[in-house]
Every structure is written in structure tokens, then in C-alpha cells.
Write a protein that holds these residues in place. Structure first.
Motif, mmCIF file in Angstrom:
data_model
loop_
_atom_site.group_PDB
_atom_site.id
_atom_site.type_symbol
_atom_site.label_atom_id
_atom_site.label_comp_id
_atom_site.label_asym_id
_atom_site.label_seq_id
_atom_site.Cartn_x
_atom_site.Cartn_y
_atom_site.Cartn_z
ATOM 1 N N GLY A 1 0.795 -1.246 0.000
ATOM 2 C CA GLY A 1 0.000 0.000 0.000
ATOM 3 C C GLY A 1 0.811 1.271 0.000
ATOM 4 O O GLY A 1 2.021 1.289 -0.124
ATOM 5 N N ALA A 2 0.264 2.167 0.322
ATOM 6 C CA ALA A 2 0.925 3.477 0.332
ATOM 7 C C ALA A 2 1.582 3.713 1.687
ATOM 8 O O ALA A 2 1.021 3.336 2.713
ATOM 9 N N PRO A 3 2.752 4.332 1.702
ATOM 10 C CA PRO A 3 3.421 4.588 2.973
ATOM 11 C C PRO A 3 2.578 5.491 3.866
ATOM 12 O O PRO A 3 1.950 6.428 3.397
ATOM 13 N N ALA A 4 2.572 5.176 5.168
ATOM 14 C CA ALA A 4 1.935 6.082 6.111
ATOM 15 C C ALA A 4 2.785 7.343 6.177
ATOM 16 O O ALA A 4 4.018 7.264 6.206
ATOM 17 N N PRO A 5 2.151 8.544 6.145
ATOM 18 C CA PRO A 5 2.911 9.806 6.044
ATOM 19 C C PRO A 5 4.002 9.914 7.101
ATOM 20 O O PRO A 5 3.733 9.836 8.295
ATOM 21 N N GLY A 6 5.244 10.095 6.624
ATOM 22 C CA GLY A 6 6.353 10.373 7.513
ATOM 23 C C GLY A 6 6.815 9.225 8.388
ATOM 24 O O GLY A 6 7.627 9.438 9.280
ATOM 25 N N THR A 7 6.326 8.031 8.155
ATOM 26 C CA THR A 7 6.671 6.953 9.076
ATOM 27 C C THR A 7 7.702 5.989 8.525
ATOM 28 O O THR A 7 8.304 5.243 9.287
ATOM 29 N N GLY A 8 7.907 5.956 7.207
ATOM 30 C CA GLY A 8 8.793 4.959 6.628
ATOM 31 C C GLY A 8 8.180 3.577 6.643
ATOM 32 O O GLY A 8 8.879 2.575 6.524
ATOM 33 N N VAL A 9 6.859 3.498 6.799
ATOM 34 C CA VAL A 9 6.131 2.225 6.843
ATOM 35 C C VAL A 9 5.048 2.238 5.781
ATOM 36 O O VAL A 9 4.323 3.222 5.621
ATOM 37 N N SER A 10 4.927 1.145 5.028
ATOM 38 C CA SER A 10 3.840 1.013 4.063
ATOM 39 C C SER A 10 2.848 -0.019 4.573
ATOM 40 O O SER A 10 3.228 -1.140 4.915
ATOM 41 N N VAL A 11 1.588 0.396 4.674
ATOM 42 C CA VAL A 11 0.507 -0.513 5.083
ATOM 43 C C VAL A 11 -0.064 -1.123 3.820
ATOM 44 O O VAL A 11 -0.739 -0.463 3.037
ATOM 45 N N LYS A 12 0.214 -2.392 3.604
ATOM 46 C CA LYS A 12 -0.145 -3.032 2.341
ATOM 47 C C LYS A 12 -1.551 -3.616 2.344
ATOM 48 O O LYS A 12 -2.196 -3.706 1.301
ATOM 49 N N GLU A 13 -2.007 -4.051 3.495
ATOM 50 C CA GLU A 13 -3.352 -4.635 3.568
ATOM 51 C C GLU A 13 -3.775 -4.724 5.024
ATOM 52 O O GLU A 13 -2.953 -4.978 5.916
ATOM 53 N N GLN A 14 -5.063 -4.512 5.263
ATOM 54 C CA GLN A 14 -5.641 -4.703 6.586
ATOM 55 C C GLN A 14 -6.912 -5.517 6.453
ATOM 56 O O GLN A 14 -7.687 -5.320 5.514
ATOM 57 N N MET A 15 -7.124 -6.459 7.364
ATOM 58 C CA MET A 15 -8.292 -7.338 7.272
ATOM 59 C C MET A 15 -8.628 -7.884 8.649
ATOM 60 O O MET A 15 -7.814 -7.813 9.583
ATOM 61 N N THR A 16 -9.826 -8.424 8.767
ATOM 62 C CA THR A 16 -10.234 -9.119 9.988
ATOM 63 C C THR A 16 -10.472 -10.579 9.654
ATOM 64 O O THR A 16 -11.213 -10.898 8.713
ATOM 65 N N LEU A 17 -9.826 -11.463 10.391
ATOM 66 C CA LEU A 17 -9.963 -12.906 10.197
ATOM 67 C C LEU A 17 -10.395 -13.530 11.517
ATOM 68 O O LEU A 17 -9.590 -13.602 12.457
ATOM 69 N N GLY A 18 -11.648 -13.941 11.593
ATOM 70 C CA GLY A 18 -12.130 -14.522 12.841
ATOM 71 C C GLY A 18 -11.894 -13.559 13.979
ATOM 72 O O GLY A 18 -12.300 -12.390 13.917
ATOM 73 N N PRO A 19 -11.169 -13.985 15.026
ATOM 74 C CA PRO A 19 -10.928 -13.109 16.173
ATOM 75 C C PRO A 19 -9.693 -12.224 16.029
ATOM 76 O O PRO A 19 -9.247 -11.631 16.995
ATOM 77 N N PHE A 20 -9.134 -12.117 14.809
ATOM 78 C CA PHE A 20 -7.874 -11.400 14.634
ATOM 79 C C PHE A 20 -7.994 -10.242 13.647
ATOM 80 O O PHE A 20 -8.644 -10.349 12.610
ATOM 81 N N ALA A 21 -7.320 -9.138 13.976
ATOM 82 C CA ALA A 21 -7.143 -8.022 13.058
ATOM 83 C C ALA A 21 -5.732 -8.129 12.502
ATOM 84 O O ALA A 21 -4.754 -8.132 13.253
ATOM 85 N N VAL A 22 -5.619 -8.222 11.178
ATOM 86 C CA VAL A 22 -4.338 -8.514 10.528
ATOM 87 C C VAL A 22 -3.895 -7.324 9.679
ATOM 88 O O VAL A 22 -4.697 -6.753 8.929
ATOM 89 N N THR A 23 -2.626 -6.947 9.800
ATOM 90 C CA THR A 23 -2.039 -5.885 8.979
ATOM 91 C C THR A 23 -0.749 -6.386 8.360
ATOM 92 O O THR A 23 0.113 -6.937 9.049
#
Length: 349
Positions: A125-147
Motif C-alpha cells: 500500500g501506500a506509505p503512512a505519512p512520515g513513518t517509513g512504513v507502508s501498510v499493504k493490507e488490513q483485514m479481519t480474520l475470525g478473532p484477529f485483526a491482521v495488517t
């Protein structure tokens, strides 16, 4: 069986939970319970399947106690598809499949059952502003939030985790850096209970990560930050038997548990040759590498053997006692005859 009691398979990679002093407990990452709980991770299992340049890791972990908040992270060498495995009994079935063969040795020691003698058996995904981190995907699987994350440095990733509610161990940034330098992806997972007050205990539902890889690898370097003994069992399902050619700690040799071609719906062809290893790391700080497995020179099969001594018990005792009685009676009769002959001889004189 409730879902939360079945929850012990996934968090094998590395839980990070809010409000606790870091105490790494999983082989490929770290688990931390929330501040109000005494939960600890005490066991990890992983099934690694590899064929045609694709690797799939299914993780499972056991948690002792209960935690209302939990999270884990796991590095993987390429973009990963993340989903829940559909078999909550996967690792029980693998354990049964690879358990030692039971060989019975019979004994006829007559007094064993009377307590006079005691025998003993031998023993995957697109880098989070100023963080040097790119969030490529976020989802919920059963009891878990996955990034799924990418990052320029361990510090950038740990800053993002901290900002998003993760409590980050002081060693995590340094231990993540080698993976990020090699352009690995980070999968971060948090417990997302559907109801307030629900907690994590027992076994987690198995989490499955699928990614491209030209080698069979199981990440272990994050466990360098662990403060307690780490035990991991890795089941490798591939086209052939595999050897552990790189190990996390050069001073710890993994124990081979099983090697053989299996006929089960869990491991469809061509990944039907199963090799299982286990290892215990009492000094996690000495971990410097991941597990890497390569095809062995041959497909020799191996299964542990447990020898169990079985006494034939009561009837063998009865048989021996009857035999002894017959010997005594026979001996008495012979002695009586000898004495009678001597007496008769004395009379004739």
C-alpha cells in the motif's frame, strides 16, 4: 468446545500485548499478555508446506492462562496471503501421525505382577505519512485483526506498531532490522474479540500465511529477544525428505521426530513427504538465524520407537508356581522311594 479454547495455534510467531514487560515466548516472534493477566505462551507448532516455488506456513500456539488483549508479529520473505486454516485439529492430527511406533516386548517373569519386580520401557500500500512504513493490507480474520506491513527500518516499524496500540519490546527494532534489510514483509496480528470481556486461552485457531519462496524457511530470528526457554516443533511437508541445513542456534541440533511419505487429506500430493523436527532453546539470546530446510540426499523413512514391556501376568505366575509344585512333589516322591529302598535293604541284612 468454545472458539477461545480452540485458540492456540496462530500466535506462534510473536505476540505483543499491551501493558506488560516484554517476555518473548514464541519461536518466530513474541507473545505478551495484557497487564491484568498471567497468560504465557508455552508451546508452538508450525506446518511448513512447499512446492513449486510457493511456501505455506500454518501456525499454532498454546497459551496458559487468559488474556483479553494479545498481538503477534511475523516476518515473511515475500508478500503474503493471510487466512485462517479450516482444521482446528491439524496439529493434533500431525502429532498422532508422527508419534513413536509402539513395540511390545513380552516377559514371563512370574512375580512381576505381585510387586516384587518392576520393569521399565526404553524409551513443523501506500506509505503512512512520515513513518517509513507502508501498510499493504488490513483485514479481519475470525478473532484477529491482521495488517501486512513494509518498512524502511526496524525503528520505523516499531514506531508504527507503538502508535497503533502495540506494546513494543526494547529489542524488537534491532531484531526486525535484518528482515527489513532483506526486504521481508511483516505480518502484524492483534486479537479482535467480537464481545467485550472475551479473553484468549488454550489454543489459537491456526493462521495460514502463503507466499512465494524458492527455499523452505521458517523465521526464528525474532526469538533472539526471548527471556524464557523456547520450544518449537516444525512439520515440513514437501516432495521429498528435508534436512535442516541452517538452524537458529548452531549449538542446538534439532531432533528428528519423523520422516516418511504419508497418505492423508492434510498433505495432498506433491507435499506428501513429511519431515518433523523439534528443538528447545534454553538460551534464546544465542539465536542468530532462521530454520532453512533443503532436500535430503535420499527419502529414507524414520519413525521413533517406544518399547513397552508386557508381562504375561497372572497365568505365567500360575504356570510357574504349578511347575514348582510339581517339581517339589516329584522330588518328594523320588526321595521317598530312595528312603524306602534303603530301609528295605537294611531289613534284609
Amino acid at each position: 468446545m468454545k472458539l477461545w479454547r480452540v485458540i492456540a495455534g496462530v500466535l506462534a510467531a510473536g505476540f505483543v500485548v499491551a501493558g506488560v514487560t516484554p517476555a518473548w515466548a514464541c519461536a518466530c516472534g513474541g507473545y505478551l499478555p495484557d497487564a491484568q493477566s498471567q497468560a504465557r505462551a508455552y508451546g508452538e507448532n508450525a506446518l511448513v508446506q512447499h512446492a513449486g516455488g510457493t511456501e505455506q506456513i500454518t501456525l499454532s500456539m498454546s497459551v496458559h492462562g487468559a488474556s483479553k488483549k494479545a498481538a503477534w508479529i511475523m516476518p515473511v520473505p515475500a508478500a503474503a496471503k493471510v487466512d485462517l486454516a479450516d482444521d482446528n485439529y491439524l496439529f493434533y492430527r500431525l502429532d498422532q501421525l508422527t508419534k513413536p511406533k509402539r513395540v511390545v516386548k513380552k516377559t514371563y517373569w512370574p512375580f512381576r505382577d505381585l510387586g516384587l519386580g518392576r520393569g521399565r520401557g526404553d524409551s513443523a500500500g501506500a506509505p503512512a505519512p512520515g513513518t517509513g512504513v507502508s501498510v499493504k493490507e488490513q483485514m479481519t480474520l475470525g478473532p484477529f485483526a491482521v495488517t501486512r506491513l513494509g518498512g524502511t527500518s526496524g525503528t520505523a516499524v516499531t514506531d508504527w506498531l507503538r502508535t497503533n496500540g502495540y506494546v513494543v519490546p526494547s529489542t524488537l527494532a534491532a531484531n526486525l532490522t535484518p528482515y527489513l534489510t532483506e526486504k521481508w514483509e511483516i505480518v502484524a496480528v492483534k486479537l479482535a474479540p467480537r464481545k467485550d470481556g472475551e479473553s484468549l486461552s488454550g489454543a489459537t485457531p491456526p493462521l495460514r500465511l502463503t507466499f512465494a519462496s524458492d527455499r523452505i524457511v521458517y523465521p526464528m530470528r525474532l526469538s533472539k529477544g526471548a527471556t524464557t526457554t523456547q520450544t518449537v516443533t516444525v512439520y515440513v511437508a514437501a516432495e521429498h525428505r528435508v534436512d535442516a541445513t541452517k538452524v537458529p542456534d548452531a549449538d542446538v541440533t534439532p531432533e528428528l521426530l519423523f520422516a516418511g511419505r504419508v497418505d492423508t487429506d492434510m498433505l495432498p500430493k506433491p507435499t506428501d513427504f513429511l519431515t518433523a523436527y523439534t528443538a528447545t532453546y534454553r538460551e534464546p539470546g544465542k539465536i542468530t538465524d532462521d530454520f532453512t530446510f533443503t532436500q535430503a540426499a535420499n527419502d529414507d523413512e524414520y519413525q521413533r520407537v517406544t518399547y513397552v514391556t508386557k508381562n504375561e501376568g497372572f497365568w505365567s505366575t500360575v504356570a510357574v508356581l504349578v511347575g514348582l509344585l510339581l517339581l517339589l512333589v516329584g522330588g518328594a516322591l523320588v526321595l521317598a522311594r530312595v528312603l524306602a529302598r534303603r530301609a528295605a535293604a537294611g531289613v534284609r541284612k
